[in-house]
Design a protein around this motif. Structure first.
Motif, PDB file in Angstrom:
ATOM      1  N   GLU A  95       0.812  -1.216   0.000  1.00  0.00           N
ATOM      2  CA  GLU A  95       0.000   0.000   0.000  1.00  0.00           C
ATOM      3  C   GLU A  95       0.843   1.262   0.000  1.00  0.00           C
ATOM      4  O   GLU A  95       0.445   2.281  -0.552  1.00  0.00           O
ATOM      5  N   LEU A  96       2.026   1.170   0.622  1.00  0.00           N
ATOM      6  CA  LEU A  96       2.878   2.353   0.704  1.00  0.00           C
ATOM      7  C   LEU A  96       3.245   2.855  -0.697  1.00  0.00           C
ATOM      8  O   LEU A  96       3.297   4.066  -0.947  1.00  0.00           O
ATOM      9  N   LEU A  97       3.468   1.921  -1.616  1.00  0.00           N
ATOM     10  CA  LEU A  97       3.834   2.317  -2.968  1.00  0.00           C
ATOM     11  C   LEU A  97       2.640   2.928  -3.702  1.00  0.00           C
ATOM     12  O   LEU A  97       2.799   3.852  -4.498  1.00  0.00           O
ATOM     13  N   VAL A  98       1.457   2.415  -3.405  1.00  0.00           N
ATOM     14  CA  VAL A  98       0.250   3.026  -3.980  1.00  0.00           C
ATOM     15  C   VAL A  98       0.096   4.449  -3.441  1.00  0.00           C
ATOM     16  O   VAL A  98      -0.239   5.371  -4.178  1.00  0.00           O
ATOM     17  N   LYS A  99       0.377   4.591  -2.167  1.00  0.00           N
ATOM     18  CA  LYS A  99       0.290   5.930  -1.572  1.00  0.00           C
ATOM     19  C   LYS A  99       1.253   6.902  -2.248  1.00  0.00           C
ATOM     20  O   LYS A  99       0.947   8.077  -2.416  1.00  0.00           O
ATOM     21  N   LEU A 100       2.428   6.391  -2.633  1.00  0.00           N
ATOM     22  CA  LEU A 100       3.406   7.261  -3.283  1.00  0.00           C
ATOM     23  C   LEU A 100       2.864   7.837  -4.590  1.00  0.00           C
ATOM     24  O   LEU A 100       3.231   8.948  -4.981  1.00  0.00           O
TER      25      LEU A 100
END
Lengths: 183, 183
Positions: A95-100
DNA sequence: ACATCTTATGCAAAAAAATGCATATTTATT
DNA sequence: AATAAATATGCATTTTTTTGCATAAGATGT
């Protein structure tokens, strides 16, 4: 059909109860495949029904009794066969990469904080990995076959963890540049 | 509630149809969060019902018509809020690592082959990543905010991929040692 | 006696994801 | 005319995962 095989894998050398499996799944194999206790108990029931595991109750003093599971011959066969199947390569969902992809002056501080937290968590995990490596896998080349595999999994974790730290540093640097522009 | 946000993220800058989303999810954001077309169409329906997406039919010449989805104001708000929530760190589940715990003289050849395949696949992916980086992200520091985030995701993929390659090499070396012992 | 902690096991329901099936339009090819 | 391929959308079912709830034995402290 993946948790089933992770559980059976955990039972290759020792018979374990659901509670013990659940605890082990926060370390060791659990580094690479974890599950909640609810999932584990359910899966243990299914595997017993299939005839891949046997169970026996074990009396304990000072604690409630436990139900210990072990691989049956059929279970061992199924596990051996499974290894020869093809593994579907699944992209790691993070999810962190989606947030980026949502990065913005309004959330850069929050995302920066999340990356810092992750970095801290990974530092601790790496410390644990390294402790295990030093204690049990100092000379990988001279280990018995199966232990070599376990060592390689650990090496994977260490390798990936170190990469993650360096990526965090790179990310935090770029993001700190953004914050100063924002002010 | 994760695919929903990945889909909305893909719609931040452009309105897209289910088919286009499905295709994009094999690249770009899809590198870090992919889904089948069935999942995507279902999620698009749910998100429309929630009022987070609007849809309109677009006539096309030479192709069947398509239904294009776009973020509503409510959808944008929900997405912005989501970024501020805490991400649960999920350990990457990889069957290959579970298989390594089953390493044995009987399956070392198969596992070696699987690692080689993975290595090959990662080489190709890295080539693609590098092409994208060179073409679109040559100077990350001068990119607008959101593009910096996308760049960092790409950098994550590249970094992780490169370390995966080096791990594969390490693993293949240790395993080749095993095979020679076996003979 | 009572509360609380650790150990220990499980059900039920909901949500998410994967799998299989089904259909329709348009273009290009045989 | 028939077939195949690419484009385009979707339902239904099953499996998997997550979440919430529930229970109980034994130890320890108050």
């Amino acid at each position: 059909m993946a948790l089933a095989h992770a559980i059976m894998t955990a039972l290759i050398e020792d018979d374990l109860s659901g509670y013990e499996l659940s605890r082990d799944f926060t370390t060791s194999l659990g580094f690479f495949w974890n599950a909640s206790h609810q999932q584990i108990y359910q899966e243990l029931r299914k595997l017993s029904e299939k005839g891949w595991l046997n169970k026996r109750e074990v009396s304990q003093s000072g604690k409630p009794n436990k139900i210990v599971y072990g691989l049956t011959a059929a279970g061992r066969d199924a596990l051996s066969e499974w290894v020869f199947g093809t593994t579907r390569t699944q992209a790691a969902k993070d999810e962190l990469l989606v947030k980026l992809y949502n990065l913005d002056v309004s959330n850069v501080a929050h995302i920066t904080a999340e990356i810092s937290e992750r970095r801290e968590g990974m530092m601790q995990l790496l410390y644990l990995y390294e402790t295990i490596r030093r204690r049990h896998y100092a000379e990988p080349a001279s280990l018995p076959a199966r232990r070599k595999g376990v060592y390689l999994a650990l090496a994977f974790g260490i390798n990936q963890g170190e990469h993650f730290l360096s990526w965090c540093d790179q990310a935090l640097e770029l993001l700190s540049g953004m914050e100063s522009v924002e002010k």
